[in-house]
Motif scaffolding. Structure first.
Motif, mmCIF file in Angstrom:
data_model
loop_
_atom_site.group_PDB
_atom_site.id
_atom_site.type_symbol
_atom_site.label_atom_id
_atom_site.label_comp_id
_atom_site.label_asym_id
_atom_site.label_seq_id
_atom_site.Cartn_x
_atom_site.Cartn_y
_atom_site.Cartn_z
ATOM 1 N N GLY A 248 24.296 33.527 57.822
ATOM 2 C CA GLY A 248 25.468 33.908 58.594
ATOM 3 C C GLY A 248 26.781 33.778 57.852
ATOM 4 N N ASP A 249 26.772 33.104 56.704
ATOM 5 C CA ASP A 249 27.986 32.987 55.906
ATOM 6 C C ASP A 249 28.185 34.248 55.062
ATOM 7 N N VAL A 250 29.386 34.432 54.529
ATOM 8 C CA VAL A 250 29.722 35.675 53.828
ATOM 9 C C VAL A 250 30.310 35.363 52.457
ATOM 10 N N PHE A 251 29.709 35.959 51.432
ATOM 11 C CA PHE A 251 30.273 35.917 50.087
ATOM 12 C C PHE A 251 31.227 37.107 49.919
ATOM 13 N N LEU A 252 32.423 36.825 49.441
ATOM 14 C CA LEU A 252 33.351 37.871 49.005
ATOM 15 C C LEU A 252 33.428 37.787 47.493
ATOM 16 N N PHE A 253 32.865 38.766 46.817
ATOM 17 C CA PHE A 253 32.841 38.764 45.361
ATOM 18 C C PHE A 253 34.170 39.294 44.830
ATOM 19 N N PHE A 254 34.761 38.549 43.899
ATOM 20 C CA PHE A 254 36.001 38.986 43.281
ATOM 21 C C PHE A 254 35.893 38.826 41.770
ATOM 22 N N GLY A 255 36.756 39.523 41.066
ATOM 23 C CA GLY A 255 36.750 39.432 39.608
ATOM 24 C C GLY A 255 38.066 39.897 39.036
ATOM 25 N N GLY B 143 46.724 51.072 31.637
ATOM 26 C CA GLY B 143 48.165 50.966 31.571
ATOM 27 C C GLY B 143 48.774 49.913 32.469
ATOM 28 N N GLU B 144 47.941 49.195 33.233
ATOM 29 C CA GLU B 144 48.443 48.173 34.150
ATOM 30 C C GLU B 144 48.004 46.784 33.697
ATOM 31 N N ALA B 145 48.584 45.758 34.284
ATOM 32 C CA ALA B 145 48.236 44.373 33.957
ATOM 33 C C ALA B 145 46.958 43.966 34.692
ATOM 34 N N PRO B 146 46.194 43.031 34.138
ATOM 35 C CA PRO B 146 44.989 42.551 34.821
ATOM 36 C C PRO B 146 45.330 41.823 36.123
ATOM 37 N N HIS B 147 44.405 41.866 37.057
ATOM 38 C CA HIS B 147 44.594 41.176 38.330
ATOM 39 C C HIS B 147 43.237 40.845 38.932
ATOM 40 N N HIS B 148 43.231 39.913 39.863
ATOM 41 C CA HIS B 148 42.030 39.587 40.616
ATOM 42 C C HIS B 148 41.964 40.453 41.871
ATOM 43 N N ARG B 149 40.750 40.914 42.182
ATOM 44 C CA ARG B 149 40.556 41.648 43.416
ATOM 45 C C ARG B 149 39.129 41.465 43.922
ATOM 46 N N ILE B 150 38.964 41.609 45.226
ATOM 47 C CA ILE B 150 37.644 41.596 45.865
ATOM 48 C C ILE B 150 37.001 42.952 45.628
ATOM 49 N N LEU C 70 42.457 44.773 49.106
ATOM 50 C CA LEU C 70 41.445 43.958 48.444
ATOM 51 C C LEU C 70 41.992 43.231 47.219
ATOM 52 N N ARG C 71 43.259 43.433 46.920
ATOM 53 C CA ARG C 71 43.866 42.759 45.775
ATOM 54 C C ARG C 71 44.256 41.334 46.163
ATOM 55 N N LEU C 72 43.883 40.363 45.336
ATOM 56 C CA LEU C 72 44.244 38.969 45.563
ATOM 57 C C LEU C 72 45.540 38.598 44.847
#
Length: 239
Positions: A96-103, A109-116, A169-171
């Motif tokens: 019943g729990d939920v994993f939200l995978f992010f990376g 041309g853009e900067a790196p970022h974390h997102r789901i 979805l962007r963190l």
């Protein structure tokens, strides 16, 4: 109920660089293979992308750790082991729990970022030291091909990848850096494992996420606000 923010895919340490966003779609690159694999980057259609992200160190013929494994029937298989699995067990993560995978991702041309980039609703948990289900062997899941640790487990259930890199979805906050997140209002100090230090919880609903670590657990209990937020995230991934 628990929401697990689960870090996966390429970064500067594993693989050499961010996963790409191609034609508006996030393509999470699995890390290079460790204990066992029968899947190459080429098998997943990611050979060229792995080559660019790794600056030529990896390519279509290199084996990768294909995990989480999103399947055509709308399910996901995700293996965990060692200290990270012990942490999940200690936090009571289960059915019943939920994993939200992010990376870590970067658009040209853009900067790196974390997102789901995907999710898994846990429906079953296989403890591989006891038994390896045939479905995992048939899928060539890396944790089924060779045990990575004595507490190896595979979580399975409904799961999908995001088809578009939406802002929802962007963190990471717009100005970065990647580890500085815009946190949802329901996520308060003390509510996320590995983030106990007070100086991580900043004004303006911001969170300075830890540099390393795989599984960050938020126990939301029966609260409605995080459940409503989660529903919006899952809907966004499903679009």
């Amino acid at each position: 109920m628990r929401i697990i923010f689960s870090r996966k895919g390429f970064d500067s340490a594993a693989g050499g660089g961010p996963s790409p966003i191609v034609d508006g779609r996030p393509l999470s690159l699995p890390i290079p293979a460790g204990a066992a694999s029968r899947t190459t980057y080429g098998d997943l259609g990611l050979g060229d992308h792995a080559g660019r992200a790794s600056r030529g160190k990896l390519g279509a013929n290199d084996l990768c750790h294909h995990d989480p494994m999103f399947r055509a029937d709308g399910t996901c298989l995700f293996g965990q082991c060692g200290a990270a699995q012990t942490h999940l067990e200690n936090q009571g993560v289960g059915i019943g729990d939920v994993f939200l995978f992010f990376g870590l991702f970067r658009e040209e041309g853009e900067a790196p970022h974390h997102r789901i980039f995907g999710y898994l609703k846990v429906e079953t948990i296989a403890h591989l030291a006891d038994n390896i289900p045939q479905v995992l062997l048939d899928a060539d899941h890396p944790h089924a091909l060779a045990l990575h640790a004595s507490n190896d487990a595979v979580y399975a259930g409904e799961g999908r990848q995001a088809a578009r890199a939406s802002d929802a979805l962007r963190l990471t906050v717009p100005e970065g850096p990647p580890s500085l997140w815009k946190r949802p209002d329901w996520l308060k100090p003390g509510g996320l494992t590995y983030h106990d230090r007070a100086d991580r919880w900043l004004r303006g609903s911001r969170l300075r996420s830890v540099a390393r670590g795989q599984e960050f657990v938020a126990d939301i209990g029966r609260r409605q606000a995080p459940r409503a937020w989660l529903d919006r995230i899952l809907d966004e991934i499903g679009q």
